[in-house]
Enzyme design. Structure first.
Site, PDB file in Angstrom:
ATOM      1  N   HIS A 141      -9.456 -95.400  -2.535  1.00 31.22           N
ATOM      2  CA  HIS A 141     -10.229 -96.388  -1.796  1.00 31.22           C
ATOM      3  C   HIS A 141      -9.344 -97.023  -0.723  1.00 31.22           C
ATOM      4  O   HIS A 141      -8.123 -96.832  -0.716  1.00 31.22           O
ATOM      5  CB  HIS A 141     -10.773 -97.472  -2.738  1.00 31.22           C
ATOM      6  CG  HIS A 141      -9.701 -98.185  -3.504  1.00 31.22           C
ATOM      7  ND1 HIS A 141      -9.466 -97.966  -4.835  1.00 31.22           N
ATOM      8  CD2 HIS A 141      -8.794 -99.106  -3.111  1.00 31.22           C
ATOM      9  CE1 HIS A 141      -8.460 -98.713  -5.244  1.00 31.22           C
ATOM     10  NE2 HIS A 141      -8.035 -99.418  -4.207  1.00 31.22           N
TER      11      HIS A 141
HETATM   12  C1  T46 Z   1      -5.488-101.146  -5.177  1.00 29.62           C
HETATM   13  C2  T46 Z   1      -4.719-100.280  -6.109  1.00 29.62           C
HETATM   14  C3  T46 Z   1      -3.266-100.200  -5.751  1.00 29.62           C
HETATM   15  C4  T46 Z   1     -10.424-106.573 -11.768  1.00 29.62           C
HETATM   16  O1  T46 Z   1     -11.296-107.051 -12.504  1.00 29.62           O
HETATM   17  N1  T46 Z   1      -9.579-107.413 -11.093  1.00 29.62           N
HETATM   18  C5  T46 Z   1      -8.595-106.929 -10.272  1.00 29.62           C
HETATM   19  O2  T46 Z   1      -7.846-107.723  -9.686  1.00 29.62           O
HETATM   20  C6  T46 Z   1      -8.483-105.513 -10.106  1.00 29.62           C
HETATM   21  C7  T46 Z   1      -7.405-104.942  -9.187  1.00 29.62           C
HETATM   22  C8  T46 Z   1      -9.342-104.686 -10.793  1.00 29.62           C
HETATM   23  N2  T46 Z   1     -10.283-105.217 -11.598  1.00 29.62           N
HETATM   24  C9  T46 Z   1     -11.166-104.315 -12.359  1.00 29.62           C
HETATM   25  C10 T46 Z   1     -12.147-103.519 -11.511  1.00 29.62           C
HETATM   26  C11 T46 Z   1     -12.296-102.232 -12.300  1.00 29.62           C
HETATM   27  O3  T46 Z   1     -13.322-102.419 -13.257  1.00 29.62           O
HETATM   28  O4  T46 Z   1     -10.339-103.344 -13.019  1.00 29.62           O
HETATM   29  C12 T46 Z   1     -10.979-102.077 -13.033  1.00 29.62           C
HETATM   30  C13 T46 Z   1     -10.076-101.010 -12.428  1.00 29.62           C
HETATM   31  O5  T46 Z   1      -9.954-101.236 -11.019  1.00 29.62           O
HETATM   32  P1  T46 Z   1      -9.802-100.038  -9.967  1.00 29.62           P
HETATM   33  O6  T46 Z   1     -10.548 -98.875 -10.415  1.00 29.62           O
HETATM   34  O7  T46 Z   1     -10.106-100.598  -8.599  1.00 29.62           O
HETATM   35  O8  T46 Z   1      -8.225 -99.750 -10.090  1.00 29.62           O
HETATM   36  P2  T46 Z   1      -7.312 -98.781  -9.210  1.00 29.62           P
HETATM   37  O9  T46 Z   1      -6.072 -98.578  -9.994  1.00 29.62           O
HETATM   38  O10 T46 Z   1      -8.052 -97.587  -8.753  1.00 29.62           O
HETATM   39  O11 T46 Z   1      -6.959 -99.644  -7.882  1.00 29.62           O
HETATM   40  C14 T46 Z   1      -6.188-100.837  -7.978  1.00 29.62           C
HETATM   41  C15 T46 Z   1      -6.821-101.962  -7.150  1.00 29.62           C
HETATM   42  O12 T46 Z   1      -8.189-102.125  -7.535  1.00 29.62           O
HETATM   43  C16 T46 Z   1      -6.762-101.730  -5.675  1.00 29.62           C
HETATM   44  O13 T46 Z   1      -7.055-102.931  -4.990  1.00 29.62           O
HETATM   45  O14 T46 Z   1      -5.174-101.241  -4.003  1.00 29.62           O
HETATM   46  O15 T46 Z   1      -4.857-100.622  -7.486  1.00 29.62           O
END
Ligand code: T46
Length: 148
Positions: free
Chosen positions: A58
Site C-alpha cells: 500500500h
Molecule cells: C505501513 C507499514 C510499514 C491498527 O489498528 N493501528 C495501526 O496503527 C496500524 C499500523 C494497523 N492497525 C491494524 C489495521 C489492520 O487490521 O492492524 C492490522 C494490520 O495492518 P496492516 O495490514 O496495514 O499492516 P502492514 O504491516 O501491511 O502495514 C503497516 C502499516 O499499516 C502501514 O502504515 O506503512 O506497516
C-alpha cells in the site's frame, strides 16, 4: 539493493540517529525536531513475521513514517510509478524515512526481526491506498504527471 544509508528516491531518505555507544552497549534516542522531520503521533512495531509472508502493499496519501529494524533484518521494497528500490534494514541506529505517496512492501523478515515504525499521524484507514491502480491514479493527480 540499497542499504539504509544509500536510499535516494522521491520522498524517501535515510536518517542516521546518534548512537551513544559505550562499553555497556548501544543507546539511540530519537527526538523531534532535532532528529525527526515530524512530531510522533503513533508508534507501532511488527514482529513474529514469517520470512515467507510479505506485508504492506500500500501507499499512504499524507502519512510520514520512519522505519527501523530494531532487531534482525528486513527488506523494504519502495516504489513509485517512476522508481523502485529495495532497502535492507539491519542497523537500529539508521532509520528509513518514507513520506507520502510511496508504495511499500516489507519482506524477508529474518528470525526475531522487529520493525519499529514512528508515524506522523494517528491510524486512519482513509489515508491508505491499498490498490496499486488507485495508487498510480492518485500519484498522477498529486504530481500532475503521466505515469509510465
Ligand atoms: C505501513 C507499514 C510499514 C491498527 O489498528 N493501528 C495501526 O496503527 C496500524 C499500523 C494497523 N492497525 C491494524 C489495521 C489492520 O487490521 O492492524 C492490522 C494490520 O495492518 P496492516 O495490514 O496495514 O499492516 P502492514 O504491516 O501491511 O502495514 C503497516 C502499516 O499499516 C502501514 O502504515 O506503512 O506497516
Amino acid at each position: 539493493m540499497a542499504l539504509e544509508g544509500d536510499i535516494n528516491m522521491q520522498n524517501c531518505r535515510n536518517i542516521d540517529f546518534k548512537n551513544h555507544s559505550d562499553g555497556r552497549g548501544d543507546l539511540v534516542a530519537i527526538e523531534h525536531p532535532k532528529d525527526l522531520p515530524f512530531e510522533i503521533k503513533r508508534v507501532y512495531y511488527i514482529y513474529n513475521v514469517n520470512a515467507e509472508t510479505p506485508r504492506g502493499f500500500h501507499s499512504h496519501k499524507d502519512l510520514e513514517q520512519v522505519l527501523l529494524a530494531v532487531n534482525g533484518e528486513i527488506k523494504i521494497r519502495l516504489k513509485t510509478p517512476n522508481e523502485e528500490e529495495i532497502v535492507q534494514l539491519s542497523d537500529p541506529s539508521k532509520g528509513l524515512y518514507v513520506g507520502p505517496m510511496v508504495w511499500r512492501e516489507m519482506f524477508d523478515f529474518s528470525d526475531h526481526a522487529v520493525l519499529l515504525v514512528l508515524a506522523s499521524h494517528e491510524y486512519d484507514e482513509n489515508d491508505y491506498l491499498r490498490n496499486y491502480d488507485d495508487y498510480e491514479k492518485e500519484y498522477a493527480k498529486v504530481y500532475k504527471r503521466e505515469v509510465k
